[in-house]
Design a protein around this motif. Structure first.
Motif, PDB file in Angstrom:
ATOM      1  N   HIS A  78       0.821  -1.213   0.000  1.00  0.00           N
ATOM      2  CA  HIS A  78       0.000   0.000   0.000  1.00  0.00           C
ATOM      3  C   HIS A  78       0.857   1.265   0.000  1.00  0.00           C
ATOM      4  O   HIS A  78       0.353   2.352   0.215  1.00  0.00           O
ATOM      5  CB  HIS A  78      -0.958  -0.006   1.199  1.00  0.00           C
ATOM      6  CG  HIS A  78      -1.946  -1.126   1.129  1.00  0.00           C
ATOM      7  ND1 HIS A  78      -3.031  -1.119   0.289  1.00  0.00           N
ATOM      8  CD2 HIS A  78      -1.989  -2.315   1.774  1.00  0.00           C
ATOM      9  CE1 HIS A  78      -3.706  -2.249   0.418  1.00  0.00           C
ATOM     10  NE2 HIS A  78      -3.092  -2.989   1.316  1.00  0.00           N
ATOM     11  N   TRP A  82       4.573   1.614  -4.792  1.00  0.00           N
ATOM     12  CA  TRP A  82       3.888   0.473  -5.404  1.00  0.00           C
ATOM     13  C   TRP A  82       2.642   0.943  -6.148  1.00  0.00           C
ATOM     14  O   TRP A  82       2.392   0.530  -7.281  1.00  0.00           O
ATOM     15  CB  TRP A  82       3.497  -0.560  -4.336  1.00  0.00           C
ATOM     16  CG  TRP A  82       2.800  -1.740  -4.950  1.00  0.00           C
ATOM     17  CD1 TRP A  82       3.376  -2.882  -5.413  1.00  0.00           C
ATOM     18  CD2 TRP A  82       1.390  -1.858  -5.219  1.00  0.00           C
ATOM     19  NE1 TRP A  82       2.420  -3.715  -5.949  1.00  0.00           N
ATOM     20  CE2 TRP A  82       1.184  -3.110  -5.839  1.00  0.00           C
ATOM     21  CE3 TRP A  82       0.289  -1.045  -5.000  1.00  0.00           C
ATOM     22  CZ2 TRP A  82      -0.070  -3.559  -6.243  1.00  0.00           C
ATOM     23  CZ3 TRP A  82      -0.965  -1.488  -5.391  1.00  0.00           C
ATOM     24  CH2 TRP A  82      -1.139  -2.732  -6.011  1.00  0.00           C
ATOM     25  N   GLN A  83       1.855   1.802  -5.504  1.00  0.00           N
ATOM     26  CA  GLN A  83       0.626   2.282  -6.136  1.00  0.00           C
ATOM     27  C   GLN A  83       0.923   3.012  -7.443  1.00  0.00           C
ATOM     28  O   GLN A  83       0.229   2.809  -8.441  1.00  0.00           O
ATOM     29  CB  GLN A  83      -0.145   3.197  -5.186  1.00  0.00           C
ATOM     30  CG  GLN A  83      -0.800   2.437  -4.062  1.00  0.00           C
ATOM     31  CD  GLN A  83      -1.567   3.340  -3.111  1.00  0.00           C
ATOM     32  OE1 GLN A  83      -1.283   4.525  -2.992  1.00  0.00           O
ATOM     33  NE2 GLN A  83      -2.552   2.773  -2.430  1.00  0.00           N
ATOM     34  N   ARG A 101     -10.450   1.381  -7.594  1.00  0.00           N
ATOM     35  CA  ARG A 101      -9.943   1.058  -6.252  1.00  0.00           C
ATOM     36  C   ARG A 101     -11.166   0.913  -5.367  1.00  0.00           C
ATOM     37  O   ARG A 101     -12.071   1.736  -5.394  1.00  0.00           O
ATOM     38  CB  ARG A 101      -9.025   2.168  -5.739  1.00  0.00           C
ATOM     39  CG  ARG A 101      -8.307   1.804  -4.453  1.00  0.00           C
ATOM     40  CD  ARG A 101      -7.197   2.808  -4.130  1.00  0.00           C
ATOM     41  NE  ARG A 101      -7.676   4.170  -4.031  1.00  0.00           N
ATOM     42  CZ  ARG A 101      -8.222   4.699  -2.938  1.00  0.00           C
ATOM     43  NH1 ARG A 101      -8.363   3.986  -1.856  1.00  0.00           N
ATOM     44  NH2 ARG A 101      -8.613   5.951  -2.930  1.00  0.00           N
ATOM     45  N   ASP A 107      -9.013  -5.000  -3.183  1.00  0.00           N
ATOM     46  CA  ASP A 107      -8.401  -3.670  -3.312  1.00  0.00           C
ATOM     47  C   ASP A 107      -8.735  -2.995  -4.642  1.00  0.00           C
ATOM     48  O   ASP A 107      -8.963  -1.788  -4.686  1.00  0.00           O
ATOM     49  CB  ASP A 107      -6.882  -3.771  -3.145  1.00  0.00           C
ATOM     50  CG  ASP A 107      -6.504  -4.219  -1.753  1.00  0.00           C
ATOM     51  OD1 ASP A 107      -6.924  -3.554  -0.786  1.00  0.00           O
ATOM     52  OD2 ASP A 107      -5.797  -5.242  -1.625  1.00  0.00           O
ATOM     53  N   TYR A 108      -8.729  -3.786  -5.731  1.00  0.00           N
ATOM     54  CA  TYR A 108      -8.966  -3.227  -7.065  1.00  0.00           C
ATOM     55  C   TYR A 108      -9.815  -4.199  -7.868  1.00  0.00           C
ATOM     56  O   TYR A 108      -9.742  -5.413  -7.684  1.00  0.00           O
ATOM     57  CB  TYR A 108      -7.650  -3.011  -7.826  1.00  0.00           C
ATOM     58  CG  TYR A 108      -6.733  -2.020  -7.172  1.00  0.00           C
ATOM     59  CD1 TYR A 108      -6.821  -0.658  -7.467  1.00  0.00           C
ATOM     60  CD2 TYR A 108      -5.776  -2.427  -6.252  1.00  0.00           C
ATOM     61  CE1 TYR A 108      -5.985   0.256  -6.856  1.00  0.00           C
ATOM     62  CE2 TYR A 108      -4.932  -1.515  -5.634  1.00  0.00           C
ATOM     63  CZ  TYR A 108      -5.051  -0.172  -5.939  1.00  0.00           C
ATOM     64  OH  TYR A 108      -4.226   0.728  -5.333  1.00  0.00           O
TER      65      TYR A 108
END
Length: 158
Positions: A78, A82-83, A101, A107-108
């Motif tokens: 998170h 990474w995002q 999201r 999460d996605y």
């Protein structure tokens, strides 16, 4: 904050959603106005960001993109780095039609359009080689029951 629109703006938007290739004269006639005020309102709605990119809708199946997968992604990552990498990867993948999201356990969610299961596997292998993902679940859509780009403008406040 939403931009305020009136009844004529709503009629113009509905006409554009139905067929954006109509001439200004056709739209004005359809909404019961003249060309100049309709053109002015369209310009203002473009400037306000209400009207975005204008494009043409293509038939995915007619073009051989017969498989639609909904891809549920869980990640243990998170951090911003990474995002950013994940979002960049999604933006670069033409197969990804939508990405959201989510709140909750997933999460996605991605909507991915490809030719077949083999093409999906190629997409999946490329995705996991570029970005570390904890868990991926792919759901194949057996039948598209409804799909529309049209917003429900009748429920937009004036």
């Amino acid at each position: 904050m939403p931009v305020q629109i009136d009844a004529l703006d709503r009629k113009i938007l509905i006409a554009l959603q139905e067929d954006a290739s109509r001439s200004l004269e056709e739209i004005a006639k359809h909404v019961g106005s003249s060309k100049t005020p309709v053109w002015s309102r369209i310009r203002k709605m473009k400037e306000a960001g209400i009207i975005g990119q204008q494009t043409v809708l293509l038939d995915a199946e007619a073009l051989g993109l017969e498989a639609c997968f909904f891809v549920l992604i869980r990640t243990s990552e998170h951090e911003a780095e990474w995002q950013n990498k994940f979002l960049k990867t999604l933006q670069e993948r033409a197969e990804v039609m939508e990405a959201h999201r989510l709140a909750g356990d997933i999460d996605y969610i991605l909507k991915v359009r490809v030719a077949n299961a083999r093409a999906y596997d190629e997409f999946y292998q490329a995705l996991i080689s570029e970005v570390r993902i904890y868990n991926v679940t792919a759901l194949l859509s057996m039948e598209e029951i409804k799909s529309t780009p049209l917003l429900p403008l009748a429920s937009v406040p004036s």
